[in-house]
Design an enzyme around this catalytic site. Structure first.
Site, mmCIF file in Angstrom:
data_model
loop_
_atom_site.group_PDB
_atom_site.id
_atom_site.type_symbol
_atom_site.label_atom_id
_atom_site.label_comp_id
_atom_site.label_asym_id
_atom_site.label_seq_id
_atom_site.Cartn_x
_atom_site.Cartn_y
_atom_site.Cartn_z
ATOM 1 N NE ARG A 1 -2.654 -5.804 6.895
ATOM 2 C CZ ARG A 1 -3.815 -6.341 6.381
ATOM 3 N NH1 ARG A 1 -4.502 -7.148 7.237
ATOM 4 N NH2 ARG A 1 -4.664 -5.769 5.390
ATOM 5 C CG HIS B 1 -5.070 -6.105 -0.659
ATOM 6 N ND1 HIS B 1 -6.483 -6.068 0.193
ATOM 7 C CD2 HIS B 1 -5.564 -6.892 -1.437
ATOM 8 C CE1 HIS B 1 -7.452 -6.801 -0.611
ATOM 9 N NE2 HIS B 1 -6.748 -7.506 -1.442
ATOM 10 C CD GLU C 1 -8.820 -8.917 -4.196
ATOM 11 O OE1 GLU C 1 -7.602 -9.246 -3.779
ATOM 12 O OE2 GLU C 1 -9.600 -8.562 -3.493
ATOM 13 N NE ARG D 1 -6.828 -12.248 5.318
ATOM 14 C CZ ARG D 1 -7.057 -10.916 4.941
ATOM 15 N NH1 ARG D 1 -7.298 -10.561 3.637
ATOM 16 N NH2 ARG D 1 -7.553 -9.883 6.029
ATOM 17 C CE LYS E 1 -4.061 -2.266 2.029
ATOM 18 N NZ LYS E 1 -5.223 -2.152 3.178
ATOM 19 C CG PHE F 1 -13.460 1.715 6.635
ATOM 20 C CD1 PHE F 1 -13.103 1.018 5.567
ATOM 21 C CD2 PHE F 1 -14.080 0.754 7.635
ATOM 22 C CE1 PHE F 1 -13.132 -0.520 5.316
ATOM 23 C CE2 PHE F 1 -14.362 -0.564 7.435
ATOM 24 C CZ PHE F 1 -13.892 -1.234 6.238
ATOM 25 C CG ASN G 1 -3.889 -2.428 6.626
ATOM 26 O OD1 ASN G 1 -3.663 -2.004 5.505
ATOM 27 N ND2 ASN G 1 -4.889 -3.006 6.977
ATOM 28 C CB THR H 1 -7.484 -5.716 9.491
ATOM 29 O OG1 THR H 1 -8.214 -6.724 8.738
ATOM 30 C CG2 THR H 1 -7.837 -4.487 8.824
ATOM 31 C CE1 TYR I 1 -9.464 -2.889 -0.077
ATOM 32 C CE2 TYR I 1 -8.436 -0.875 -1.378
ATOM 33 C CZ TYR I 1 -8.055 -2.186 -0.528
ATOM 34 O OH TYR I 1 -6.969 -2.709 0.123
HETATM 35 P P1 DAT Z 1 -8.407 -6.778 5.297
HETATM 36 O O1 DAT Z 1 -7.491 -5.804 4.519
HETATM 37 O O2 DAT Z 1 -7.555 -7.350 6.573
HETATM 38 O O3 DAT Z 1 -8.719 -7.960 4.257
HETATM 39 P P2 DAT Z 1 -10.917 -5.646 5.407
HETATM 40 O O4 DAT Z 1 -11.058 -6.298 4.283
HETATM 41 O O5 DAT Z 1 -11.810 -5.659 6.536
HETATM 42 O O6 DAT Z 1 -9.342 -5.888 5.993
HETATM 43 O O7 DAT Z 1 -10.686 -4.166 5.137
HETATM 44 C C1 DAT Z 1 -10.048 -3.710 3.830
HETATM 45 C C2 DAT Z 1 -9.336 -2.339 4.334
HETATM 46 O O8 DAT Z 1 -10.126 -1.328 4.680
HETATM 47 C C3 DAT Z 1 -8.241 -2.582 5.381
HETATM 48 O O9 DAT Z 1 -6.931 -3.179 5.093
HETATM 49 C C4 DAT Z 1 -7.885 -1.149 5.726
HETATM 50 C C5 DAT Z 1 -9.439 -0.570 5.673
HETATM 51 N N1 DAT Z 1 -10.165 -0.558 6.936
HETATM 52 C C6 DAT Z 1 -10.629 -1.735 7.473
HETATM 53 N N2 DAT Z 1 -11.272 -1.490 8.684
HETATM 54 C C7 DAT Z 1 -11.269 -0.052 8.882
HETATM 55 C C8 DAT Z 1 -11.534 0.822 9.924
HETATM 56 N N3 DAT Z 1 -12.208 0.278 10.975
HETATM 57 N N4 DAT Z 1 -10.998 2.072 9.732
HETATM 58 C C9 DAT Z 1 -10.341 2.538 8.763
HETATM 59 N N5 DAT Z 1 -10.000 1.684 7.752
HETATM 60 C C10 DAT Z 1 -10.448 0.383 7.731
HETATM 61 MG MG MG Z 2 -10.239 -7.755 3.069
#
Ligand code: DAT
Ligand code: MG
Length: 133
Positions: free
Chosen positions: A97, A110, A121, A80, A4, A52, A107, A86, A44
């Protein structure tokens, strides 16, 4: 996977790829690219309704990223494990991370969450001619 914009800005492309290689992943495709906010929004789209979403799309289009297709037995779960939770504050020590993430939004990396989404993807970032088996 994607490295990222936060991790690219911090100079951590090499450190993260080192961890990916050490964990036994084979790189099938890789590029440095910069998504527009619209394109980040498409990537996304499943998070469209989350509070968010706008912040996520702004961040993911804030600078270049590295996108890659990785291959390994059980790759989605293995990746993962490698990247950790996350929220970097909750990620296990030794994960990407934990080492390179800043907060739940920024973080560092991805990882796809299923084989089906990994295929979607991969096709989002790469044409068939850009992948090498
Ligand atoms: P991951 O990237 O672990 O698969 P996710 O799919 O739940 O997590 O969310 C995608 C992305 O969105 C994550 O990498 C960062 C952002 N994100 C997730 N939860 C968030 C939050 N509570 N506040 C801000 N950004 C968030
Ligand atoms: Mg995800």
């Amino acid at each position: 996977m994607m490295i990222k914009p936060d991790a690219v800005r911090a100079g951590n492309i090499g450190n993260i790829l080192q961890m990916v290689n050490a964990a036994g992943f084979r790189i099938v495709a890789m590029k440095l690219t910069h998504m527009t906010k619209e394109r980040a929004g498409q990537f996304y789209a499943v998070h469209r309704e989350r509070p968010f979403y706008d912040e996520l799309c702004t961040f993911m289009s804030s600078g270049p990223i590295v996108a890659a297709i990785l291959e390994k037995e059980n790759a989605v779960e293995a990746f993962r494990q490698l990247i950790g939770a996350t929220d970097p504050a909750k990620a296990e020590p030794g994960t990407v991370r934990h080492r390179y993430g800043t907060n739940v939004g920024e973080n560092a990396v991805h990882g796809s969450d299923s084989d089906e989404n990994a295929a979607i993807e991969s096709a989002f970032h790469f044409s068939g001619m850009e992948t090498y088996s």
